[in-house]
Design a protein around this motif. Sequence first.
Motif, PDB file in Angstrom:
ATOM      1  N   ALA A 105       0.832  -1.208   0.000  1.00 34.91           N
ATOM      2  CA  ALA A 105       0.000   0.000   0.000  1.00 34.91           C
ATOM      3  C   ALA A 105       0.865   1.256   0.000  1.00 34.91           C
ATOM      4  O   ALA A 105       0.571   2.228  -0.712  1.00 34.91           O
ATOM      5  CB  ALA A 105      -0.936  -0.010   1.204  1.00 34.91           C
ATOM      6  N   ARG A 106       1.948   1.248   0.784  1.00 32.61           N
ATOM      7  CA  ARG A 106       2.849   2.411   0.813  1.00 32.61           C
ATOM      8  C   ARG A 106       3.520   2.606  -0.538  1.00 32.61           C
ATOM      9  O   ARG A 106       3.683   3.736  -1.016  1.00 32.61           O
ATOM     10  CB  ARG A 106       3.890   2.251   1.918  1.00 32.61           C
ATOM     11  CG  ARG A 106       3.347   2.498   3.321  1.00 32.61           C
ATOM     12  CD  ARG A 106       4.470   2.680   4.317  1.00 32.61           C
ATOM     13  NE  ARG A 106       5.246   1.466   4.498  1.00 32.61           N
ATOM     14  CZ  ARG A 106       4.986   0.535   5.408  1.00 32.61           C
ATOM     15  NH1 ARG A 106       3.953   0.681   6.222  1.00 32.61           N
ATOM     16  NH2 ARG A 106       5.757  -0.539   5.515  1.00 32.61           N
ATOM     17  N   LYS A 107       3.936   1.521  -1.177  1.00 33.50           N
ATOM     18  CA  LYS A 107       4.557   1.623  -2.499  1.00 33.50           C
ATOM     19  C   LYS A 107       3.566   2.170  -3.518  1.00 33.50           C
ATOM     20  O   LYS A 107       3.927   2.977  -4.382  1.00 33.50           O
ATOM     21  CB  LYS A 107       5.080   0.255  -2.941  1.00 33.50           C
ATOM     22  CG  LYS A 107       6.315  -0.216  -2.178  1.00 33.50           C
ATOM     23  CD  LYS A 107       6.810  -1.557  -2.708  1.00 33.50           C
ATOM     24  CE  LYS A 107       8.082  -1.993  -1.999  1.00 33.50           C
ATOM     25  NZ  LYS A 107       8.559  -3.311  -2.492  1.00 33.50           N
ATOM     26  N   ALA A 108       2.321   1.735  -3.417  1.00 36.17           N
ATOM     27  CA  ALA A 108       1.299   2.246  -4.326  1.00 36.17           C
ATOM     28  C   ALA A 108       1.056   3.726  -4.100  1.00 36.17           C
ATOM     29  O   ALA A 108       0.914   4.504  -5.050  1.00 36.17           O
ATOM     30  CB  ALA A 108       0.002   1.453  -4.140  1.00 36.17           C
ATOM     31  N   GLU A 109       1.041   4.129  -2.835  1.00 35.09           N
ATOM     32  CA  GLU A 109       0.871   5.546  -2.520  1.00 35.09           C
ATOM     33  C   GLU A 109       2.035   6.354  -3.091  1.00 35.09           C
ATOM     34  O   GLU A 109       1.827   7.426  -3.688  1.00 35.09           O
ATOM     35  CB  GLU A 109       0.780   5.744  -1.013  1.00 35.09           C
ATOM     36  CG  GLU A 109       0.593   7.201  -0.605  1.00 35.09           C
ATOM     37  CD  GLU A 109       0.500   7.367   0.903  1.00 35.09           C
ATOM     38  OE1 GLU A 109      -0.241   8.266   1.340  1.00 35.09           O
ATOM     39  OE2 GLU A 109       1.160   6.601   1.645  1.00 35.09           O
ATOM     40  N   ALA A 144      -0.795   2.989   7.770  1.00 42.27           N
ATOM     41  CA  ALA A 144       0.430   3.024   6.961  1.00 42.27           C
ATOM     42  C   ALA A 144       0.399   4.079   5.861  1.00 42.27           C
ATOM     43  O   ALA A 144       1.459   4.510   5.400  1.00 42.27           O
ATOM     44  CB  ALA A 144       0.681   1.651   6.330  1.00 42.27           C
ATOM     45  N   VAL A 145      -0.783   4.491   5.412  1.00 39.62           N
ATOM     46  CA  VAL A 145      -0.867   5.394   4.267  1.00 39.62           C
ATOM     47  C   VAL A 145      -1.775   6.573   4.577  1.00 39.62           C
ATOM     48  O   VAL A 145      -2.580   6.535   5.515  1.00 39.62           O
ATOM     49  CB  VAL A 145      -1.392   4.665   3.010  1.00 39.62           C
ATOM     50  CG1 VAL A 145      -0.463   3.527   2.618  1.00 39.62           C
ATOM     51  CG2 VAL A 145      -2.811   4.146   3.220  1.00 39.62           C
ATOM     52  N   SER A 146      -1.651   7.616   3.763  1.00 42.34           N
ATOM     53  CA  SER A 146      -2.514   8.792   3.931  1.00 42.34           C
ATOM     54  C   SER A 146      -3.606   8.868   2.876  1.00 42.34           C
ATOM     55  O   SER A 146      -4.536   9.671   3.007  1.00 42.34           O
ATOM     56  CB  SER A 146      -1.666  10.072   3.885  1.00 42.34           C
ATOM     57  OG  SER A 146      -0.958  10.169   2.664  1.00 42.34           O
ATOM     58  N   VAL A 147      -3.521   8.054   1.814  1.00 44.13           N
ATOM     59  CA  VAL A 147      -4.595   8.019   0.820  1.00 44.13           C
ATOM     60  C   VAL A 147      -5.774   7.229   1.378  1.00 44.13           C
ATOM     61  O   VAL A 147      -5.613   6.448   2.324  1.00 44.13           O
ATOM     62  CB  VAL A 147      -4.115   7.385  -0.504  1.00 44.13           C
ATOM     63  CG1 VAL A 147      -3.045   8.243  -1.151  1.00 44.13           C
ATOM     64  CG2 VAL A 147      -3.633   5.957  -0.289  1.00 44.13           C
ATOM     65  N   PRO A 148      -6.974   7.406   0.829  1.00 48.48           N
ATOM     66  CA  PRO A 148      -8.121   6.641   1.315  1.00 48.48           C
ATOM     67  C   PRO A 148      -7.905   5.141   1.170  1.00 48.48           C
ATOM     68  O   PRO A 148      -7.310   4.663   0.193  1.00 48.48           O
ATOM     69  CB  PRO A 148      -9.272   7.122   0.425  1.00 48.48           C
ATOM     70  CG  PRO A 148      -8.857   8.485  -0.019  1.00 48.48           C
ATOM     71  CD  PRO A 148      -7.369   8.412  -0.182  1.00 48.48           C
TER      72      PRO A 148
END
Length: 297
Positions: A105-109, A144-148
């Motif tokens: 998920a972080r890599k995608a963000e 872990a991420v800031s995107v929805p």
Amino acid sequence: MSWASSNAELALAVSRAGGLGVIAAGPMYPDDLRAAIAKVQAGTDAPFAVNVPLYNKRSAEFLDIVLEARVPVIIASQGGPKAHIGRFKEAGVTWIQVTANPLHARKAEDAGVDAVIAVGGEAGGHPGPDEVSTLVLVRATVQAVSVPVIGAGGIADGAGIAAMLALGASGAQLGTRFLLTPESGLHEHYKNLVLQADIGDTAVIGRGRSPIRMVKNDFAAEYEAAARAGASDSELDALFGRSSLRQAAKDGDVAQGKVEAGQSAGLIDALVPAGELVERLVQETETALRGAASLLR
């Protein structure tokens, strides 16, 4: 959702009712995908999405079609977005990435996606290799991420959607629940077997290869018996390759085909039209959230 939503009917019904309908491109021919997109666009002005598995041999053509047809949302799975996302962002397409763990998920963000779908081990089809539950995975991904984050796996009703919101997710993705609709493109034998399944009637088959969660049947029993008996990798690969999703989904062979479905099958007892189902889910979610809020008084 291959075969189940590899058509216009299910996506159109969901989007018309206020959800985000998704066309599953995976098993489709390019011209069939173009036709399905055109039918949805002719039937509604509401947003909809196309799911493209990036490992698919036709993925490059699918991606071109999504851009050419001005599809507003792409949901990408089974491959990283970095090599493709630039031209989609330039075209104003919303890119949602399916992820199996917080690292992905972080890599995608970092690659610039607009949102991620965190799919827990309860989900049908291809779970993450660690089989972490939705309850844990969604919460970890939100942290872990800031995107929805969109939660998926084991969700069949509004209470499940409310649970995802309570974990900090911005929404929920439901797969198995929408398999069991009249608009789903699956064979009736497939739908009937999933309807009969209880919460413990699925199993993850093919661990260490390309594992799938499916309803237990003759193929699953044969595969598990061979694995327990110490069959070689080549023997297991041959056995795994003899069965397919198409065999069950299109041909109706639910004894030897791969009947992919999640544990939430055990929470479903009827086929409900997709549009009616979306409305019901909204009402159930509101009821669940009000019930939870009442505990604060």
